[in-house]
Design an enzyme around this catalytic site. Structure first.
Site, mmCIF file in Angstrom:
data_model
loop_
_atom_site.group_PDB
_atom_site.id
_atom_site.type_symbol
_atom_site.label_atom_id
_atom_site.label_comp_id
_atom_site.label_asym_id
_atom_site.label_seq_id
_atom_site.Cartn_x
_atom_site.Cartn_y
_atom_site.Cartn_z
ATOM 1 N N MET A 10 92.556 10.638 44.921
ATOM 2 C CA MET A 10 91.132 11.008 44.940
ATOM 3 C C MET A 10 90.272 9.896 45.563
ATOM 4 S SD MET A 10 91.028 12.644 41.098
ATOM 5 C CE MET A 10 91.871 11.221 40.366
ATOM 6 N N GLN A 52 84.346 19.494 41.507
ATOM 7 C CA GLN A 52 83.142 18.654 41.528
ATOM 8 C C GLN A 52 81.967 19.414 42.134
ATOM 9 O OE1 GLN A 52 84.233 15.180 43.785
ATOM 10 N NE2 GLN A 52 85.350 14.224 42.106
ATOM 11 N N THR A 83 89.597 6.406 40.704
ATOM 12 C CA THR A 83 88.361 6.915 41.276
ATOM 13 C C THR A 83 87.245 6.651 40.280
ATOM 14 O OG1 THR A 83 87.176 8.927 41.948
ATOM 15 C CG2 THR A 83 88.921 9.195 40.340
ATOM 16 N N CYS A 196 82.339 3.632 44.483
ATOM 17 C CA CYS A 196 83.258 4.664 44.962
ATOM 18 C C CYS A 196 84.446 3.904 45.519
ATOM 19 C CB CYS A 196 82.603 5.526 46.040
ATOM 20 S SG CYS A 196 83.761 6.628 46.881
#
Length: 233
Positions: A10, A52, A83, A196
């Protein structure tokens, strides 16, 4: 050495960095031919990203919870979610298993406090920047969190999903991130969270006048600390 259970994919671009950093850190500390004991379960990111975008976090939590359970059954001693965004469902994941989850925001907060920063800027997906699940975890450590404006958040999110998650590194996007960072600094940020796990592929410390907190690097090193039963740094 404890066995690390990695929930990856991810995206796989940042999962690759986790695997590299964890093994390099173990080799640095133990020497010789040592490498990390770890199990990686790499999910299909298209499925997770769909949950998401639909706001179907419950289903995403179930999927990752079952992944964590598979890792536990496979011998993992603790879980690392590779993630930031999917830490929104960390409790759903924890509810599926009997081993701990090493939270990325907790590890990051430790580093921020060590640096002495009390106000930081947060860059990440729009979910991470706009929702409370991540910011509140940082702010509970007496750290103020600032985020870019709405337009900047949309552009950052687009760069993450349309470029970084696909392994595309564009100089124009780096320049955009640098301008956003400069604005956050002008507004009082003493450090910037790369919230991120792909952003560290684009932005490095030389691109900022204040400390960058690369969550991928921080989280991976804390996983090694935990695996080797060393004090969290």
């Amino acid at each position: 050495m404890k066995t690390i259970g990695l929930i990856g994919g991810m995206s796989w671009e940042s999962s690759l960095e986790y695997y590299r950093v964890i093994n390099e850190e173990v080799k640095k500390r133990l020497g010789g031919l040592h490498s990390a004991k770890c199990i990686l379960y790499s999910v299909d990111f298209d499925e997770i990203e769909r949950y998401q975008s639909e706001g179907n976090w419950n289903e995403g939590g179930k999927v990752l919870g079952n992944v964590a359970l598979s890792l536990e059954k496979g011998g993992a001693d603790f879980i690392v979610i590779c993630t930031n965004t999917m830490h929104k469902v960390v409790q759903d994941i924890q509810d599926h298993i009997n081993i701990p989850v090493l939270h990325i925001a907790d590890a990051t907060a430790i580093k921020i406090k060590q640096q002495g920063s009390t106000t930081v800027g947060l860059l990440g997906t729009k979910y991470t920047m706009e929702q409370d699940f991540y910011k509140s975890r940082i702010e509970s450590n007496d750290i103020e969190v600032q985020v870019p404006n709405a337009s900047e958040r949309e552009t950052i999110n687009k760069i993450i999903f349309d470029e970084l998650c696909l392994g595309k590194i564009n100089p124009s996007s780096r320049d955009y991130f640098k301008r956003v960072i400069e604005c956050l600094i002008e507004n009082g940020a003493e450090g910037i969270i790369l919230g991120c796990t792909e952003i560290g592929l684009l932005i490095k410390q030389e691109h900022s006048d204040v400390p960058l907190f690369d969550t991928t690097l921080i989280h991976a090193i804390e996983a090694v600390n935990y695996a080797l039963e060393e004090k969290l740094t």
